[in-house]
Design an enzyme around this catalytic site. Structure first.
Site, PDB file in Angstrom:
ATOM      1  N   LYS A   1       0.849  -1.200   0.000  1.00 14.69           N
ATOM      2  CA  LYS A   1       0.000   0.000   0.000  1.00 14.69           C
ATOM      3  C   LYS A   1       0.884   1.250   0.000  1.00 14.69           C
ATOM      4  O   LYS A   1       1.553   1.558   0.969  1.00 14.69           O
ATOM      5  CB  LYS A   1      -0.905   0.060   1.232  1.00 14.69           C
ATOM      6  CG  LYS A   1      -1.930   1.189   1.047  1.00 14.69           C
ATOM      7  CD  LYS A   1      -2.524   1.714   2.329  1.00 14.69           C
ATOM      8  CE  LYS A   1      -1.885   2.926   2.908  1.00 14.69           C
ATOM      9  NZ  LYS A   1      -1.969   4.169   2.143  1.00 14.69           N
TER      10      LYS A   1
ATOM     11  N   GLY B   1       7.107   4.535   8.085  1.00 15.23           N
ATOM     12  CA  GLY B   1       6.251   5.701   8.281  1.00 15.23           C
ATOM     13  C   GLY B   1       6.524   6.318   9.636  1.00 15.23           C
ATOM     14  O   GLY B   1       7.625   6.178  10.181  1.00 15.23           O
ATOM     15  N   SER B   2       5.513   6.954  10.181  1.00 16.06           N
ATOM     16  CA  SER B   2       5.718   7.683  11.431  1.00 16.06           C
ATOM     17  C   SER B   2       5.787   6.739  12.632  1.00 16.06           C
ATOM     18  O   SER B   2       5.218   5.637  12.613  1.00 16.06           O
ATOM     19  CB  SER B   2       4.571   8.667  11.624  1.00 16.06           C
ATOM     20  OG  SER B   2       3.357   7.961  11.694  1.00 16.06           O
ATOM     21  N   THR B   3       6.459   7.214  13.658  1.00 13.29           N
ATOM     22  CA  THR B   3       6.575   6.427  14.889  1.00 13.29           C
ATOM     23  C   THR B   3       5.193   6.210  15.498  1.00 13.29           C
ATOM     24  O   THR B   3       4.884   5.129  16.023  1.00 13.29           O
ATOM     25  CB  THR B   3       7.524   7.143  15.874  1.00 13.29           C
ATOM     26  OG1 THR B   3       8.826   7.154  15.269  1.00 13.29           O
ATOM     27  CG2 THR B   3       7.603   6.442  17.213  1.00 13.29           C
ATOM     28  N   GLU B   4       4.326   7.213  15.385  1.00 15.21           N
ATOM     29  CA  GLU B   4       2.978   7.112  15.955  1.00 15.21           C
ATOM     30  C   GLU B   4       2.216   5.922  15.358  1.00 15.21           C
ATOM     31  O   GLU B   4       1.675   5.079  16.076  1.00 15.21           O
ATOM     32  CB  GLU B   4       2.257   8.434  15.649  1.00 15.21           C
ATOM     33  CG  GLU B   4       0.936   8.604  16.327  1.00 15.21           C
ATOM     34  CD  GLU B   4       0.165   9.750  15.673  1.00 15.21           C
ATOM     35  OE1 GLU B   4       0.786  10.633  15.037  1.00 15.21           O
ATOM     36  OE2 GLU B   4      -1.074   9.730  15.784  1.00 15.21           O
TER      37      GLU B   4
ATOM     38  N   GLY C   1       3.516   3.479  13.601  1.00 11.35           N
ATOM     39  CA  GLY C   1       4.307   2.269  13.859  1.00 11.35           C
ATOM     40  C   GLY C   1       3.955   1.656  15.203  1.00 11.35           C
ATOM     41  O   GLY C   1       3.791   0.433  15.326  1.00 11.35           O
TER      42      GLY C   1
ATOM     43  N   GLU D   1      10.321   0.774  10.144  1.00  5.70           N
ATOM     44  CA  GLU D   1      11.287   1.847   9.845  1.00  5.70           C
ATOM     45  C   GLU D   1      10.555   3.142  10.132  1.00  5.70           C
ATOM     46  O   GLU D   1       9.668   3.541   9.373  1.00  5.70           O
ATOM     47  CB  GLU D   1      11.696   1.817   8.366  1.00  5.70           C
ATOM     48  CG  GLU D   1      12.387   0.543   7.927  1.00  5.70           C
ATOM     49  CD  GLU D   1      13.873   0.538   8.234  1.00  5.70           C
ATOM     50  OE1 GLU D   1      14.360   1.492   8.871  1.00  5.70           O
ATOM     51  OE2 GLU D   1      14.542  -0.432   7.852  1.00  5.70           O
TER      52      GLU D   1
ATOM     53  N   CYS E   1      13.585  10.782   6.657  1.00  5.89           N
ATOM     54  CA  CYS E   1      13.581  10.276   8.037  1.00  5.89           C
ATOM     55  C   CYS E   1      14.941  10.436   8.684  1.00  5.89           C
ATOM     56  O   CYS E   1      15.035  10.633   9.886  1.00  5.89           O
ATOM     57  CB  CYS E   1      13.186   8.809   8.017  1.00  5.89           C
ATOM     58  SG  CYS E   1      14.114   7.882   6.789  1.00  5.89           S
TER      59      CYS E   1
ATOM     60  N   GLU F   1      10.318  15.512  15.623  1.00  7.62           N
ATOM     61  CA  GLU F   1      10.563  15.397  14.180  1.00  7.62           C
ATOM     62  C   GLU F   1       9.667  16.394  13.426  1.00  7.62           C
ATOM     63  O   GLU F   1       8.452  16.396  13.610  1.00  7.62           O
ATOM     64  CB  GLU F   1      10.259  13.973  13.708  1.00  7.62           C
ATOM     65  CG  GLU F   1      10.650  13.761  12.260  1.00  7.62           C
ATOM     66  CD  GLU F   1      10.271  12.391  11.709  1.00  7.62           C
ATOM     67  OE1 GLU F   1       9.142  11.934  11.978  1.00  7.62           O
ATOM     68  OE2 GLU F   1      11.096  11.797  11.000  1.00  7.62           O
TER      69      GLU F   1
HETATM   70  P1  NAP Z   1       2.455   7.813   8.265  1.00  5.22           P
HETATM   71  O1  NAP Z   1       1.382   8.786   8.453  1.00  5.22           O
HETATM   72  O2  NAP Z   1       2.822   6.935   9.399  1.00  5.22           O
HETATM   73  O3  NAP Z   1       2.039   6.960   6.983  1.00  5.22           O
HETATM   74  C1  NAP Z   1       2.845   5.929   6.465  1.00  5.22           C
HETATM   75  C2  NAP Z   1       1.961   4.956   5.712  1.00  5.22           C
HETATM   76  O4  NAP Z   1       1.079   4.306   6.639  1.00  5.22           O
HETATM   77  C3  NAP Z   1       1.063   5.600   4.675  1.00  5.22           C
HETATM   78  O5  NAP Z   1       0.925   4.724   3.575  1.00  5.22           O
HETATM   79  C4  NAP Z   1      -0.226   5.751   5.432  1.00  5.22           C
HETATM   80  O6  NAP Z   1      -1.360   5.864   4.599  1.00  5.22           O
HETATM   81  C5  NAP Z   1      -0.268   4.469   6.227  1.00  5.22           C
HETATM   82  N1  NAP Z   1      -1.088   4.506   7.423  1.00  5.22           N
HETATM   83  C6  NAP Z   1      -1.636   5.573   8.057  1.00  5.22           C
HETATM   84  N2  NAP Z   1      -2.323   5.170   9.135  1.00  5.22           N
HETATM   85  C7  NAP Z   1      -2.235   3.821   9.193  1.00  5.22           C
HETATM   86  C8  NAP Z   1      -2.716   2.833  10.090  1.00  5.22           C
HETATM   87  N3  NAP Z   1      -3.437   3.132  11.169  1.00  5.22           N
HETATM   88  N4  NAP Z   1      -2.410   1.522   9.857  1.00  5.22           N
HETATM   89  C9  NAP Z   1      -1.653   1.194   8.788  1.00  5.22           C
HETATM   90  N5  NAP Z   1      -1.175   2.089   7.895  1.00  5.22           N
HETATM   91  C10 NAP Z   1      -1.436   3.396   8.104  1.00  5.22           C
HETATM   92  O7  NAP Z   1       3.813   8.503   7.828  1.00  5.22           O
HETATM   93  P2  NAP Z   1       4.008   9.563   6.693  1.00  5.22           P
HETATM   94  O8  NAP Z   1       3.575  10.874   7.235  1.00  5.22           O
HETATM   95  O9  NAP Z   1       3.422   9.065   5.425  1.00  5.22           O
HETATM   96  O10 NAP Z   1       5.592   9.526   6.499  1.00  5.22           O
HETATM   97  C11 NAP Z   1       6.454  10.287   7.249  1.00  5.22           C
HETATM   98  C12 NAP Z   1       7.082   9.461   8.363  1.00  5.22           C
HETATM   99  O11 NAP Z   1       7.749   8.327   7.823  1.00  5.22           O
HETATM  100  C13 NAP Z   1       8.136  10.232   9.109  1.00  5.22           C
HETATM  101  O12 NAP Z   1       7.969  10.056  10.483  1.00  5.22           O
HETATM  102  C14 NAP Z   1       9.440   9.604   8.649  1.00  5.22           C
HETATM  103  O13 NAP Z   1      10.492   9.741   9.548  1.00  5.22           O
HETATM  104  C15 NAP Z   1       9.047   8.205   8.399  1.00  5.22           C
HETATM  105  N6  NAP Z   1       9.953   7.534   7.464  1.00  5.22           N
HETATM  106  C16 NAP Z   1      10.859   6.636   7.960  1.00  5.22           C
HETATM  107  C17 NAP Z   1      11.759   5.999   7.105  1.00  5.22           C
HETATM  108  C18 NAP Z   1      12.757   5.015   7.637  1.00  5.22           C
HETATM  109  O14 NAP Z   1      13.362   4.317   6.833  1.00  5.22           O
HETATM  110  N7  NAP Z   1      12.937   4.915   8.935  1.00  5.22           N
HETATM  111  C19 NAP Z   1      11.729   6.274   5.745  1.00  5.22           C
HETATM  112  C20 NAP Z   1      10.803   7.199   5.261  1.00  5.22           C
HETATM  113  C21 NAP Z   1       9.909   7.816   6.139  1.00  5.22           C
HETATM  114  P3  NAP Z   1      -1.840   7.333   4.126  1.00  5.22           P
HETATM  115  O15 NAP Z   1      -0.778   7.895   3.272  1.00  5.22           O
HETATM  116  O16 NAP Z   1      -3.062   7.070   3.381  1.00  5.22           O
HETATM  117  O17 NAP Z   1      -2.050   8.119   5.388  1.00  5.22           O
END
Ligand code: NAP
Ligand code: MG
Length: 488
Positions: free
Chosen positions: A193, A245-248, A250, A267, A301, A398
């Site tokens: 996804k 994605g986000s820590t929240e 995750g 991650e 990230c 962050e």
């Molecule tokens: P996010 O809000 O956590 O979303 C990540 C993905 O999860 C999106 O596809 C999102 O869908 C989906 N998602 C949202 N809520 C969900 C749930 N309850 N259950 C399952 N999936 C869900 O993060 P983001 O704002 O897209 O990305 C930014 C974050 O990613 C930052 O915190 C960044 O540090 C982190 N990141 C980490 C790495 C690493 O390698 N450590 C790499 C890149 C990014 P939607 O898009 O439809 O909301």
């Protein structure tokens, strides 16, 4: 054409627009879900718009996968796993993965333009970093597919089954490659996804996978929102969840999987310390700092978002940094001269602006260059905050934007303590001329990656991943195979 401007505090080049052509790009008005090797309409009967953050214009309509669609995708992936992919000789699997890498290379220009239109990143980055790296990941893991028995001595690794993979919007195609390539090499099938704001290159990848004749359902790509992701991770037919994605989110996923037999790798976010010691090559370090935080609008990230300068060089570094920032070009992501493109979404720009206000309210000194930013679209000036206290939100939370918080330090012990004083632990950077200081610091910094005298460098052969609340499990390299294998 270039002209010399005297508007800024120093002479600077002003470049004529050099936009990358869009003529060769075909983007459909509507995209459906990629399940069972075909694009099919969602049972949810819902679609959402993906927009170009640099213009605010709608690019395409994207299917929103509901619970029944997730069910169909997981069922298809299970069937492909048991009937086809698991049984296929590894060297045959490798050929498919290699083929995907080759077609990504062939369509690199198109993919780079689509990535920049959908996500807002400068074409220079999507063209020179995201897309070549995505192809390289497929090449690299194609090589491992038939060597798994030799990769882990005295162990007999086997595939896991159906992998649910969820990715963010900051490196859309690259994150898809980081997830899909090792999963396929290890003999698993996939339901991926992509993020809501950047689905297009994942859908282009679906076309590539179909054109490469990958057996149907080995890779399924379902677009949607957070609810789609939630249905997917909680589906009982899934054997492994890989989330970036986000820590929240995750943490929420980790909670919901507790007690189940599903394997999980995460991650998550970061708040990297970028440390400049007084014997560092200053000009190179300034370039590294710029690259560390302004690369991809700070939507990284591992962005070097906390800068620690040794006190006796702090003034020089800050002056050079400000001078360099005056020359950064913020604007059209498709222009080849652009350094900082569009912020990915309105929500993300609101978040960054919130932190700019917080930074000022906390009493920090702010610096932004005099550069113009486009009146239309989602843009943000690169920003420094000086004399930030360790307890300030700017140092702790962050932001995920082009915002750098700066502190000084006197001793190495002090900077180690400050750098490690964060819930995150994804990456860090160290600049010094002394090899022993590099080894000393890198062994004491609690971060998955420590770059020395460089920043934001990636290679498919090198593992990447976090400590603490930045997650667990590694992507890339030999280590990147482990989350997709089980061992007897
Ligand atoms: P996010 O809000 O956590 O979303 C990540 C993905 O999860 C999106 O596809 C999102 O869908 C989906 N998602 C949202 N809520 C969900 C749930 N309850 N259950 C399952 N999936 C869900 O993060 P983001 O704002 O897209 O990305 C930014 C974050 O990613 C930052 O915190 C960044 O540090 C982190 N990141 C980490 C790495 C690493 O390698 N450590 C790499 C890149 C990014 P939607 O898009 O439809 O909301
Ligand atoms: Mg978009």
């Amino acid at each position: 054409m270039v002209s010399i401007s005297k508007n800024k505090s120093v002479f600077s080049w002003e470049y004529s627009p050099a936009p990358e052509s869009k003529d060769h790009i075909k983007i459909n008005d509507r995209y459906e879900l990629f399940i069972n090797g075909k694009f099919i309409k969602p049972q949810s009967k819902k679609h959402f718009d993906t927009i170009n953050p640099a213009t605010g214009e709608k690019i395409s309509e994207i299917a929103l996968a509901g619970e029944k669609d997730v069910e169909a995708a997981v069922k298809a992936a299970r069937e492909a796993y048991t009937k086809t992919w698991k049984k296929m000789p590894a060297k045959e699997r490798a050929k498919y993965i290699f083929r995907i890498a080759r077609v990504i290379q062939e369509r690199a220009r198109e993919l780079a333009v689509v990535e920049s239109i959908d996500g807002g990143k400068p074409i220079r980055e999507s063209r020179d970093f995201d897309i070549p790296q995505a192809a390289n990941h497929f090449f690299y893991y194609a090589g491992w597919a038939d060597k798994l028995d030799f990769a882990f001595p005295n162990k007999k690794p086997t595939s896991i089954g159906v992998c649910a993979q969820i990715i963010p919007w900051n490196f859309p195609l690259l994150m898809a490659a980081w997830k899909i390539a090792p999963a396929l090499a290890c003999g698993n099938t996939v339901v991926l996804k992509p993020a809501e704001t950047t689905p297009l290159t994942a859908l282009k990848l679906a076309e590539i996978i179909r054109d490469c004749d990958l057996p149907p359902s080995v890779v399924n790509i379902i677009t949607g929102d957070g609810s789609t992701g939630e249905f997917l991770v909680n589906h009982p037919g899934v054997d492994k969840v890989a989330f970036t994605g986000s820590t929240e989110v995750g943490k929420r996923i980790q909670h919901s999987l507790a007690g189940s037999s599903k394997k999980l790798s995460l991650e998550l976010g970061g708040k990297a310390a970028h440390i400049i010691l007084d014997d560092a090559p200053i000009d190179q370090a300034v370039e590294g700092i710029i690259n560390g935080i302004f690369f991809n609008q700070g939507h990284v990230c591992c962005a070097g978002s906390r800068l620690y300068l040794q006190e006796n060089i702090a003034y020089t570094v800050i002056e050079k940094l400000k001078h360099r920032m005056q020359h950064l070009i913020v604007g059209d992501p498709l222009d080849k001269n652009t350094d900082i493109g569009a912020i990915n979404s309105k929500a993300q720009l609101d978040k960054i602006n919130h932190y700019l206000n917080v930074g000022v309210e906390e009493g920090n000194e702010i610096f932004q260059p005099d550069c113009n930013i486009p009146a239309k679209g989602l843009f943000c000036k690169p920003t420094l905050f000086l004399n930030v206290a360790q307890s300030h939100k700017l140092m702790q939370e962050e932001i995920f934007g082009p915002v750098l918080a700066i502190q000084t330090f006197r001793t190495i012990d002090e900077v180690i303590e400050k750098a490690n004083n964060t819930p995150y632990g994804l990456s860090a950077g160290v600049w010094t001329n002394t090899g022993s200081r590099i080894f000393g610091l890198s062994s004491k910094l609690k971060a998955g990656v420590v770059w020395a005298n460089t920043y934001n460098k990636f290679d498919p052969t090198s593992p990447f991943g976090g400590f603490k609340e930045s997650g667990f499990g590694r992507e890339g390299g030999l280590h990147g195979l482990m989350p997709y294998l089980q061992f007897d």
